[in-house]
Motif scaffolding. Sequence first.
Motif, PDB file in Angstrom:
ATOM      1  N   SER A  33       4.938  10.108   4.687  1.00  0.00           N
ATOM      2  CA  SER A  33       4.751  11.497   4.240  1.00  0.00           C
ATOM      3  C   SER A  33       5.685  11.885   3.100  1.00  0.00           C
ATOM      4  N   MET A  34       6.597  10.989   2.743  1.00  0.00           N
ATOM      5  CA  MET A  34       7.539  11.333   1.672  1.00  0.00           C
ATOM      6  C   MET A  34       7.079  10.760   0.323  1.00  0.00           C
ATOM      7  N   PRO A  35       7.647  11.224  -0.778  1.00  0.00           N
ATOM      8  CA  PRO A  35       7.230  10.713  -2.098  1.00  0.00           C
ATOM      9  C   PRO A  35       7.435   9.194  -2.194  1.00  0.00           C
ATOM     10  N   ALA A  36       6.516   8.552  -2.881  1.00  0.00           N
ATOM     11  CA  ALA A  36       6.510   7.091  -2.947  1.00  0.00           C
ATOM     12  C   ALA A  36       7.803   6.530  -3.538  1.00  0.00           C
ATOM     13  N   THR A  37       8.392   7.251  -4.442  1.00  0.00           N
ATOM     14  CA  THR A  37       9.579   6.718  -5.130  1.00  0.00           C
ATOM     15  C   THR A  37      10.762   6.507  -4.191  1.00  0.00           C
ATOM     16  N   GLY A  38      10.821   7.293  -3.123  1.00  0.00           N
ATOM     17  CA  GLY A  38      11.999   7.206  -2.251  1.00  0.00           C
ATOM     18  C   GLY A  38      11.817   6.276  -1.067  1.00  0.00           C
ATOM     19  N   ARG A  39      10.662   5.602  -0.996  1.00  0.00           N
ATOM     20  CA  ARG A  39      10.372   4.788   0.190  1.00  0.00           C
ATOM     21  C   ARG A  39      11.093   3.448   0.120  1.00  0.00           C
ATOM     22  N   ARG A  40      12.160   3.364   0.847  1.00  0.00           N
ATOM     23  CA  ARG A  40      12.934   2.125   0.846  1.00  0.00           C
ATOM     24  C   ARG A  40      13.130   1.630   2.274  1.00  0.00           C
ATOM     25  N   LEU A  41      13.084   0.316   2.392  1.00  0.00           N
ATOM     26  CA  LEU A  41      13.281  -0.297   3.709  1.00  0.00           C
ATOM     27  C   LEU A  41      14.281  -1.430   3.537  1.00  0.00           C
ATOM     28  N   ARG A  42      15.246  -1.475   4.476  1.00  0.00           N
ATOM     29  CA  ARG A  42      16.265  -2.515   4.350  1.00  0.00           C
ATOM     30  C   ARG A  42      16.302  -3.301   5.661  1.00  0.00           C
ATOM     31  N   ILE A  43      16.262  -4.605   5.498  1.00  0.00           N
ATOM     32  CA  ILE A  43      16.380  -5.446   6.691  1.00  0.00           C
ATOM     33  C   ILE A  43      17.570  -6.374   6.468  1.00  0.00           C
ATOM     34  N   GLN A  44      18.458  -6.383   7.452  1.00  0.00           N
ATOM     35  CA  GLN A  44      19.684  -7.162   7.271  1.00  0.00           C
ATOM     36  C   GLN A  44      19.971  -7.944   8.546  1.00  0.00           C
ATOM     37  N   THR A  45      20.350  -9.185   8.347  1.00  0.00           N
ATOM     38  CA  THR A  45      20.828  -9.959   9.503  1.00  0.00           C
ATOM     39  C   THR A  45      22.250 -10.398   9.188  1.00  0.00           C
ATOM     40  N   HIS A  46      23.099 -10.361  10.167  1.00  0.00           N
ATOM     41  CA  HIS A  46      24.429 -10.945   9.962  1.00  0.00           C
ATOM     42  C   HIS A  46      25.137 -11.242  11.276  1.00  0.00           C
TER      43      HIS A  46
ATOM     44  N   ASP B 184       0.821  -1.215   0.000  1.00  0.00           N
ATOM     45  CA  ASP B 184       0.000   0.000   0.000  1.00  0.00           C
ATOM     46  C   ASP B 184       0.850   1.257   0.000  1.00  0.00           C
ATOM     47  N   HIS B 185       1.907   1.203   0.748  1.00  0.00           N
ATOM     48  CA  HIS B 185       2.759   2.397   0.849  1.00  0.00           C
ATOM     49  C   HIS B 185       3.837   2.428  -0.242  1.00  0.00           C
ATOM     50  N   GLN B 186       3.798   1.430  -1.129  1.00  0.00           N
ATOM     51  CA  GLN B 186       4.753   1.347  -2.232  1.00  0.00           C
ATOM     52  C   GLN B 186       6.196   1.429  -1.716  1.00  0.00           C
ATOM     53  N   VAL B 187       6.413   0.674  -0.663  1.00  0.00           N
ATOM     54  CA  VAL B 187       7.754   0.664  -0.074  1.00  0.00           C
ATOM     55  C   VAL B 187       8.592  -0.408  -0.771  1.00  0.00           C
ATOM     56  N   GLU B 188       9.787   0.006  -1.156  1.00  0.00           N
ATOM     57  CA  GLU B 188      10.705  -0.946  -1.783  1.00  0.00           C
ATOM     58  C   GLU B 188      11.473  -1.639  -0.660  1.00  0.00           C
ATOM     59  N   LEU B 189      11.235  -2.951  -0.551  1.00  0.00           N
ATOM     60  CA  LEU B 189      11.837  -3.692   0.568  1.00  0.00           C
ATOM     61  C   LEU B 189      13.044  -4.484   0.101  1.00  0.00           C
ATOM     62  N   LYS B 190      14.133  -4.342   0.858  1.00  0.00           N
ATOM     63  CA  LYS B 190      15.354  -5.088   0.520  1.00  0.00           C
ATOM     64  C   LYS B 190      15.714  -5.914   1.743  1.00  0.00           C
ATOM     65  N   MET B 191      15.829  -7.226   1.532  1.00  0.00           N
ATOM     66  CA  MET B 191      16.181  -8.077   2.665  1.00  0.00           C
ATOM     67  C   MET B 191      17.513  -8.749   2.387  1.00  0.00           C
ATOM     68  N   GLU B 192      18.396  -8.652   3.343  1.00  0.00           N
ATOM     69  CA  GLU B 192      19.695  -9.327   3.221  1.00  0.00           C
ATOM     70  C   GLU B 192      19.774 -10.323   4.359  1.00  0.00           C
ATOM     71  N   LEU B 193      19.387 -11.549   4.029  1.00  0.00           N
ATOM     72  CA  LEU B 193      19.311 -12.577   5.063  1.00  0.00           C
ATOM     73  C   LEU B 193      20.213 -13.748   4.675  1.00  0.00           C
ATOM     74  N   PRO B 194      21.449 -13.775   5.144  1.00  0.00           N
ATOM     75  CA  PRO B 194      22.374 -14.841   4.755  1.00  0.00           C
ATOM     76  C   PRO B 194      21.857 -16.216   5.200  1.00  0.00           C
ATOM     77  N   SER B 195      21.966 -17.165   4.284  1.00  0.00           N
ATOM     78  CA  SER B 195      21.396 -18.486   4.572  1.00  0.00           C
ATOM     79  C   SER B 195      22.196 -19.251   5.632  1.00  0.00           C
ATOM     80  N   ASP B 196      23.454 -18.840   5.854  1.00  0.00           N
ATOM     81  CA  ASP B 196      24.264 -19.580   6.840  1.00  0.00           C
ATOM     82  C   ASP B 196      24.201 -18.943   8.223  1.00  0.00           C
ATOM     83  N   LEU B 197      23.181 -18.121   8.439  1.00  0.00           N
ATOM     84  CA  LEU B 197      23.057 -17.448   9.730  1.00  0.00           C
ATOM     85  C   LEU B 197      22.800 -18.482  10.826  1.00  0.00           C
ATOM     86  N   PRO B 198      23.586 -18.466  11.877  1.00  0.00           N
ATOM     87  CA  PRO B 198      23.339 -19.450  12.948  1.00  0.00           C
ATOM     88  C   PRO B 198      22.066 -19.111  13.737  1.00  0.00           C
TER      89      PRO B 198
END
Lengths: 222, 563
Positions: free
Chosen positions: B460-473, B420-434
């Motif tokens: 409240s910001m323009p849709a094009t810039g909506r980015r979310l990053r989730i990272q585990t390491h 809905d919020h047109q958020v670009e989601l980036k997930m960096e989830l390494p498969s060898d995470l213990p």
Amino acid sequence: MITLSQSPTVKAILARAVVFIVDDDSAMCESLCWLIESIGLKAKSFTCAAAFLSDYDPQQPGCLITDVRMPGTSGLELHAKLAAAGSPLPVLLITGHGDVPMAVRAMRHGAFDFLEKPFNDQALLESIGQAIEHNHHQREARRLQQQHEQKLDSLTSRERQVLDLVIQARLNKQIAGILGLNEKTIESHRANVMKKMGAATVVELVRMVMGQPLNGAGDGVA
Amino acid sequence: MKIYGDMSSQLLDEIAVLRARIADLEKVEGDRQSAELALRESRIRLRTVVSNAPIVLFALDANGVFTLSEGKALELIGYKPGEAVGQSVFDIYKDVPKVRDDCRRALRGEVFTTILELPDAAFETRYTPLRNAAGEVNGCIGVATDITSRLRAERELRASEEKFRMLAENVPGVIYLCKNDERFTVIYLSEAMESLVGIPAARFLSDEACFKDIIHPDDLAKVYQQVNQAIARRETYQLIYRMVRADDRVIWVQEHGAGVFKGNELAFLEGYITDITDRIASEQALAQSREELERRVIERTANLKAANERNLKIQEELAHVLRVATVGELASGLAHELNQPLSVINNYVQGARRRIEAKAITQEELLGAFEKISAESSRAASILQSVRHYLNRRSTVGLTCDLNMVVRSAVELVELGIRDHQVELKMELPSDLPAVEADAVQIEQVILNLVRNGIEAMASMPATGRRLRIQTHQTSESVVQTTIEDAGPGLPGELAASVLKPFFSTKPTGMGMGLSISRSIIEAHGGRFWFGNIAESSTKADNASAIGGARFQFTLPILRKPT
């Protein structure tokens, strides 16, 4: 800052008023009394609606502050009860987090104001002042209305006929013609009406009969 | 001697005549004798025949006295041939009125045939009167034929016919004999036919009606085929077909039958027909209701299955929502609870301030107010204490948690919000995470809270810039770190500055509260929780991939494997 103390009339109104507090939290009751008394108002608190209702004298001017959420009779129910009994006591609702829609609904049903916790003390005290004044005017208007009604009741049926024609802006001559009486008689009836009603001018008389507020209540009203 | 000569020739003539007469006589005598012989022979023959024939031949004189009594059938009544001769029939049969009556009839001159039934035998007797030259009856003869066995057979036949008829009329159906012709022409039909098809059996028997006429036209070919097939195999046939009644009502019948053969020739068909309309109807109803039931069961099963799946899904979602709602609700509840002491404190503070300004307060009054304020502060603190207690009450020792899976599951829950919020989601989830030692449910709450904060921050910001990053390491031998970054405007100053400081924001979003609870959860797991604006920590090495806005990070201990 509270500015209610400016007018001597308002001062007198506030001096007679009592701020009633109904809140199940006794700490809240005490602290509100402390806050309200800090501006010279009288405050009286109750920890439940029933206690307040059994103590409340409808003749006592003032206002009521109550929490929306309470065990037993809620603030909304208390407001509804007072409204149903025809009480002119203005009700200020204090709402917790998430109760705003409920309070808005209460406003539509005639609550005087609502404040969301944690409330700004200044806002609360101002609202209390307005509520007391509002209550005063309500009472005053009601009292005058009753007075006018009593005065009207004291008129003879002939006088009432003359009054009705006078407020229609008829001249004595016309009235005499309509009622089939001589002008002198009409003059005498008219004088009696003005005396009995305690009106100095026809305009005053018209206002009284139409139930509109009269002079003296205008100044100091917010 | 002439005299003598004449005399002697005369005598000689007479002698010759006499001799001729004697010869004649002798001849006659010879004839008579041979005739008598022949008569005797024929009598013997007759007697032999009579005495061996299954009859009784008798003759009576005018008085009813037996003059003749012959025949093998005498045995049946216990007499020898000739035994009754000389005795009166009226004496012998004084106990059998029928015989006496019959004999009187015959002796009165009547010719008739009658049947006599005796206990052990039965005769059909023909009486014939005998008359003299004057035509008067002077006796009678009778020929009684033994019909004992015939009668018995007839009677048995009749009885069996009766039995058969009774049976035929009483069986719950129609019994028939018919020809195997095209019309199934009826030979015999029980009366029940009328109640079956509304046409009297008689009309079939008179050939005004036939089976072909009442067999449902659609079933006729099948009936022919099945009957002929059974006949060819010399088997019985069993048919179920429809008949059309006289009132046009269609009925279902069941027919059992067989061909009856005489030698190799099919003589007729016999069998019986029963009305099975009700049975068929109930079978159809049963089948229908069974079908209906089956259909409903299938439908219901499908529904249930779908409902079950739906329920499972809802339950899962609900469980998720409940779990993740805890942080939000906790925050809301906490806000509500804390509102009370905070309001009270504010009332005392403001009341005191006004009194001081108006110089209308004593020291005692002020101290009283301070005491109240202190008490309310303690109340607030105890509320927070109980929340911490709640968060810490579950031990996380030994709990395994796949952090990547928790991240995915949390993201799944806010997928709609992300879309809905047109958020670009980036997930960096390494498969060898213990695996980490943590309560997955609580960690999911934390992640969800952070992701939601991030989405809301960018609303409240323009849709094009909506980015979310989730990272585990994994950052060390014993620690896994989770980073959640958004591209929003960053944390407001007071929040950003409150890093690692105890705080409670009472902002309507409840974000500060959520963060505090999140931190409590992470710390209860032995991890660390911190956050800030990305720009402020730009000197950090890991900033290369940063996207701007706020960054939330927490660590969790790696689950130690038993060695």
